[in-house]
Write a protein that holds these residues in place. Sequence first.
Motif, PDB file in Angstrom:
ATOM      1  N   HIS A 140       0.886  -1.168   0.000  1.00 61.32           N
ATOM      2  CA  HIS A 140       0.000   0.000   0.000  1.00 61.32           C
ATOM      3  C   HIS A 140       0.920   1.212   0.000  1.00 61.32           C
ATOM      4  O   HIS A 140       1.677   1.414   0.962  1.00 61.32           O
ATOM      5  CB  HIS A 140      -0.884   0.019   1.242  1.00 61.32           C
ATOM      6  CG  HIS A 140      -1.715  -1.222   1.401  1.00 61.32           C
ATOM      7  ND1 HIS A 140      -3.033  -1.284   1.017  1.00 61.32           N
ATOM      8  CD2 HIS A 140      -1.406  -2.462   1.884  1.00 61.32           C
ATOM      9  CE1 HIS A 140      -3.510  -2.497   1.268  1.00 61.32           C
ATOM     10  NE2 HIS A 140      -2.535  -3.235   1.792  1.00 61.32           N
ATOM     11  N   LEU A 176      -5.607  -5.462  13.494  1.00 62.02           N
ATOM     12  CA  LEU A 176      -5.657  -4.689  12.239  1.00 62.02           C
ATOM     13  C   LEU A 176      -6.265  -3.303  12.463  1.00 62.02           C
ATOM     14  O   LEU A 176      -5.747  -2.296  11.965  1.00 62.02           O
ATOM     15  CB  LEU A 176      -6.475  -5.484  11.202  1.00 62.02           C
ATOM     16  CG  LEU A 176      -6.782  -4.782   9.870  1.00 62.02           C
ATOM     17  CD1 LEU A 176      -5.509  -4.382   9.135  1.00 62.02           C
ATOM     18  CD2 LEU A 176      -7.641  -5.699   8.984  1.00 62.02           C
ATOM     19  N   PHE A 179      -3.999  -0.630  13.881  1.00 60.22           N
ATOM     20  CA  PHE A 179      -3.080  -0.130  12.854  1.00 60.22           C
ATOM     21  C   PHE A 179      -3.807   0.825  11.910  1.00 60.22           C
ATOM     22  O   PHE A 179      -3.320   1.928  11.620  1.00 60.22           O
ATOM     23  CB  PHE A 179      -2.471  -1.301  12.061  1.00 60.22           C
ATOM     24  CG  PHE A 179      -2.059  -0.905  10.671  1.00 60.22           C
ATOM     25  CD1 PHE A 179      -0.990  -0.048  10.470  1.00 60.22           C
ATOM     26  CD2 PHE A 179      -2.776  -1.360   9.563  1.00 60.22           C
ATOM     27  CE1 PHE A 179      -0.632   0.349   9.185  1.00 60.22           C
ATOM     28  CE2 PHE A 179      -2.423  -0.964   8.284  1.00 60.22           C
ATOM     29  CZ  PHE A 179      -1.356  -0.108   8.094  1.00 60.22           C
ATOM     30  N   LEU A 180      -4.986   0.418  11.428  1.00 63.22           N
ATOM     31  CA  LEU A 180      -5.694   1.237  10.431  1.00 63.22           C
ATOM     32  C   LEU A 180      -5.984   2.640  10.973  1.00 63.22           C
ATOM     33  O   LEU A 180      -5.909   3.624  10.233  1.00 63.22           O
ATOM     34  CB  LEU A 180      -6.988   0.543   9.996  1.00 63.22           C
ATOM     35  CG  LEU A 180      -6.798  -0.719   9.134  1.00 63.22           C
ATOM     36  CD1 LEU A 180      -8.134  -1.463   8.971  1.00 63.22           C
ATOM     37  CD2 LEU A 180      -6.216  -0.386   7.749  1.00 63.22           C
ATOM     38  N   TYR A 237      -2.866   4.509  10.439  1.00 61.87           N
ATOM     39  CA  TYR A 237      -2.589   4.563   8.989  1.00 61.87           C
ATOM     40  C   TYR A 237      -3.420   5.682   8.341  1.00 61.87           C
ATOM     41  O   TYR A 237      -2.894   6.512   7.597  1.00 61.87           O
ATOM     42  CB  TYR A 237      -2.931   3.185   8.435  1.00 61.87           C
ATOM     43  CG  TYR A 237      -2.978   2.957   6.952  1.00 61.87           C
ATOM     44  CD1 TYR A 237      -1.817   2.843   6.201  1.00 61.87           C
ATOM     45  CD2 TYR A 237      -4.213   2.770   6.310  1.00 61.87           C
ATOM     46  CE1 TYR A 237      -1.879   2.567   4.832  1.00 61.87           C
ATOM     47  CE2 TYR A 237      -4.279   2.488   4.956  1.00 61.87           C
ATOM     48  CZ  TYR A 237      -3.109   2.391   4.223  1.00 61.87           C
ATOM     49  OH  TYR A 237      -3.181   2.107   2.875  1.00 61.87           O
ATOM     50  N   ASP A 246      -9.575  -3.576   0.623  1.00 62.54           N
ATOM     51  CA  ASP A 246      -8.766  -3.583   1.852  1.00 62.54           C
ATOM     52  C   ASP A 246      -9.509  -2.893   2.989  1.00 62.54           C
ATOM     53  O   ASP A 246     -10.696  -2.646   2.881  1.00 62.54           O
ATOM     54  CB  ASP A 246      -7.365  -2.980   1.597  1.00 62.54           C
ATOM     55  CG  ASP A 246      -7.397  -1.507   1.237  1.00 62.54           C
ATOM     56  OD1 ASP A 246      -8.485  -0.899   1.198  1.00 62.54           O
ATOM     57  OD2 ASP A 246      -6.305  -0.954   0.984  1.00 62.54           O
ATOM     58  N   SER A 247      -8.810  -2.614   4.068  1.00 64.04           N
ATOM     59  CA  SER A 247      -9.333  -2.012   5.309  1.00 64.04           C
ATOM     60  C   SER A 247      -9.957  -3.097   6.215  1.00 64.04           C
ATOM     61  O   SER A 247      -9.674  -4.279   6.032  1.00 64.04           O
ATOM     62  CB  SER A 247     -10.299  -0.867   5.004  1.00 64.04           C
ATOM     63  OG  SER A 247     -10.494  -0.093   6.170  1.00 64.04           O
ATOM     64  N   HIS A 276      -8.048  -8.483  -0.298  1.00 62.58           N
ATOM     65  CA  HIS A 276      -7.555  -8.952   0.991  1.00 62.58           C
ATOM     66  C   HIS A 276      -8.602  -9.932   1.536  1.00 62.58           C
ATOM     67  O   HIS A 276      -9.801  -9.611   1.562  1.00 62.58           O
ATOM     68  CB  HIS A 276      -7.428  -7.804   1.977  1.00 62.58           C
ATOM     69  CG  HIS A 276      -6.247  -6.900   1.774  1.00 62.58           C
ATOM     70  ND1 HIS A 276      -5.956  -6.325   0.585  1.00 62.58           N
ATOM     71  CD2 HIS A 276      -5.273  -6.499   2.649  1.00 62.58           C
ATOM     72  CE1 HIS A 276      -4.855  -5.576   0.724  1.00 62.58           C
ATOM     73  NE2 HIS A 276      -4.418  -5.665   1.966  1.00 62.58           N
ATOM     74  N   GLU A 291      -7.046 -12.486   6.365  1.00 58.01           N
ATOM     75  CA  GLU A 291      -6.022 -11.878   7.232  1.00 58.01           C
ATOM     76  C   GLU A 291      -6.530 -12.033   8.672  1.00 58.01           C
ATOM     77  O   GLU A 291      -5.936 -12.743   9.464  1.00 58.01           O
ATOM     78  CB  GLU A 291      -5.821 -10.404   6.844  1.00 58.01           C
ATOM     79  CG  GLU A 291      -4.752  -9.686   7.669  1.00 58.01           C
ATOM     80  CD  GLU A 291      -4.622  -8.199   7.308  1.00 58.01           C
ATOM     81  OE1 GLU A 291      -5.571  -7.626   6.725  1.00 58.01           O
ATOM     82  OE2 GLU A 291      -3.572  -7.600   7.647  1.00 58.01           O
ATOM     83  N   HIS A 336      -2.909 -11.729   1.539  1.00 59.52           N
ATOM     84  CA  HIS A 336      -2.758 -12.426   2.837  1.00 59.52           C
ATOM     85  C   HIS A 336      -3.174 -13.891   2.659  1.00 59.52           C
ATOM     86  O   HIS A 336      -2.392 -14.686   2.208  1.00 59.52           O
ATOM     87  CB  HIS A 336      -3.510 -11.752   3.990  1.00 59.52           C
ATOM     88  CG  HIS A 336      -2.979 -10.400   4.328  1.00 59.52           C
ATOM     89  ND1 HIS A 336      -1.703 -10.198   4.807  1.00 59.52           N
ATOM     90  CD2 HIS A 336      -3.546  -9.169   4.231  1.00 59.52           C
ATOM     91  CE1 HIS A 336      -1.513  -8.893   5.009  1.00 59.52           C
ATOM     92  NE2 HIS A 336      -2.606  -8.250   4.655  1.00 59.52           N
ATOM     93  N   ASP A 344       3.501  -5.058   2.541  1.00 63.43           N
ATOM     94  CA  ASP A 344       2.214  -4.514   3.013  1.00 63.43           C
ATOM     95  C   ASP A 344       2.315  -3.008   3.319  1.00 63.43           C
ATOM     96  O   ASP A 344       1.974  -2.197   2.461  1.00 63.43           O
ATOM     97  CB  ASP A 344       1.715  -5.311   4.227  1.00 63.43           C
ATOM     98  CG  ASP A 344       0.204  -5.242   4.414  1.00 63.43           C
ATOM     99  OD1 ASP A 344      -0.481  -4.665   3.559  1.00 63.43           O
ATOM    100  OD2 ASP A 344      -0.296  -5.794   5.417  1.00 63.43           O
ATOM    101  N   ASP A 345       2.761  -2.670   4.536  1.00 63.44           N
ATOM    102  CA  ASP A 345       2.875  -1.263   4.952  1.00 63.44           C
ATOM    103  C   ASP A 345       4.235  -1.090   5.627  1.00 63.44           C
ATOM    104  O   ASP A 345       4.320  -0.983   6.866  1.00 63.44           O
ATOM    105  CB  ASP A 345       1.740  -0.928   5.927  1.00 63.44           C
ATOM    106  CG  ASP A 345       0.380  -1.149   5.296  1.00 63.44           C
ATOM    107  OD1 ASP A 345      -0.038  -0.335   4.465  1.00 63.44           O
ATOM    108  OD2 ASP A 345      -0.238  -2.192   5.612  1.00 63.44           O
TER     109      ASP A 345
HETATM  110  N1  ADE Z   1      -4.714  -1.365   4.416  1.00 65.49           N
HETATM  111  C1  ADE Z   1      -3.394  -1.215   4.521  1.00 65.49           C
HETATM  112  N2  ADE Z   1      -2.828  -2.332   5.009  1.00 65.49           N
HETATM  113  C2  ADE Z   1      -3.835  -3.222   5.204  1.00 65.49           C
HETATM  114  C3  ADE Z   1      -3.910  -4.546   5.695  1.00 65.49           C
HETATM  115  N3  ADE Z   1      -2.836  -5.224   6.081  1.00 65.49           N
HETATM  116  N4  ADE Z   1      -5.117  -5.129   5.772  1.00 65.49           N
HETATM  117  C4  ADE Z   1      -6.217  -4.479   5.407  1.00 65.49           C
HETATM  118  N5  ADE Z   1      -6.211  -3.225   4.942  1.00 65.49           N
HETATM  119  C5  ADE Z   1      -5.031  -2.598   4.844  1.00 65.49           C
END
Ligand code: ADE
Length: 328
Positions: free
Chosen positions: A19, A57, A60-61, A64, A168-169, A196, A199, A220, A277-278
Amino acid sequence: MPKLSEIIRSTPKAELHIHVEGSLEPEMMFELARRNGVSLPYRSAAEVRRAYSFGNLQEFLDLYYEGMNVLWTEEDFFELADAYLRRAAADNVVHVEMFFDPQAHTGRGVPPGTLMDGLDRAIVRSRARGVSVSLILCFLRHLTEREAFETLEAAEPYGGRLLGVGLDSSEVGHPPSKFARVFDAARGMGLRLVAHAGEEGPPEYVWEALDVLGVERIDHGNRALEDDALVARLRDDRIPLTVCPLSNLALRVVEGLAAHPIKRMLDLGLLATVNSDDPAYFGGYINENFRRVADAVGLSPEEIETLARNSLEAAFTGNSNVISSINS
Ligand code: ADE
Ligand code: ZN
């Protein structure tokens, strides 16, 4: 035999799960905040890094989406993508299929053309350096189907610059089937499809991504391993999994890297790949993901090469010269 770290460094590879907003390093976050007059709830880059401790998750979001509030101008999006693409080239990445989250920007008032033009400029530069790049637009699954449709419509003028769409998200509570009609429309536009799944969400979400959305790759996919029939499906249809070891560690998808299933995925005959990923949030770009997981689970040189080769096979498009020379 060269050392494992040298094999990892020198092996050409594709990155298929990155991302671009997740490559925003705290130093750049501060620089862009200063330039754009955005106030941050931190005093230093070191303080930002100390905040990067996640229980799941969603935790983190939350950071992010907060972090990307500093991105406003075409130049900001250019610098973000350019910095990532330079790091990828240094890791011997020859091809990138890069995710971006337009709704996280247009929702704040950034015009679609601003981010598209900034990303495009970085992509053109990267291609000139020999690393091919394609863009995958991700829909935010915590938002509505209607908002996803509006995003797809807004992207139509830029359709020629897009390789595909993804999802995602926040996963749990937002199954792939919520976006079945949007993915149908994207397929009708000639776009490639990924999502995604698995995960944090259950194996059923991976089945839905395959059978309802018709995706060609799973991002994932860790929880697919809980379902033997699903493993057989992924193996028999050679559906790639874009696996992200340091992300899985940081977001507690695995209890520790030693428990990471990457080796098991290979042993099961799955087309697994390694990705970052990030990377600014999870402590490492692609080669660091390879090194740390290889150390933790004991990957052999042949397994490293298989993972890298898988990434070139799993790519939708690519650097055909490099790919054919590797496969010959
Ligand atoms: N957006 C950024 N990284 C993500 C992740 N690992 N899972 C879901 N959404 C995301
Ligand atoms: Zn991701």
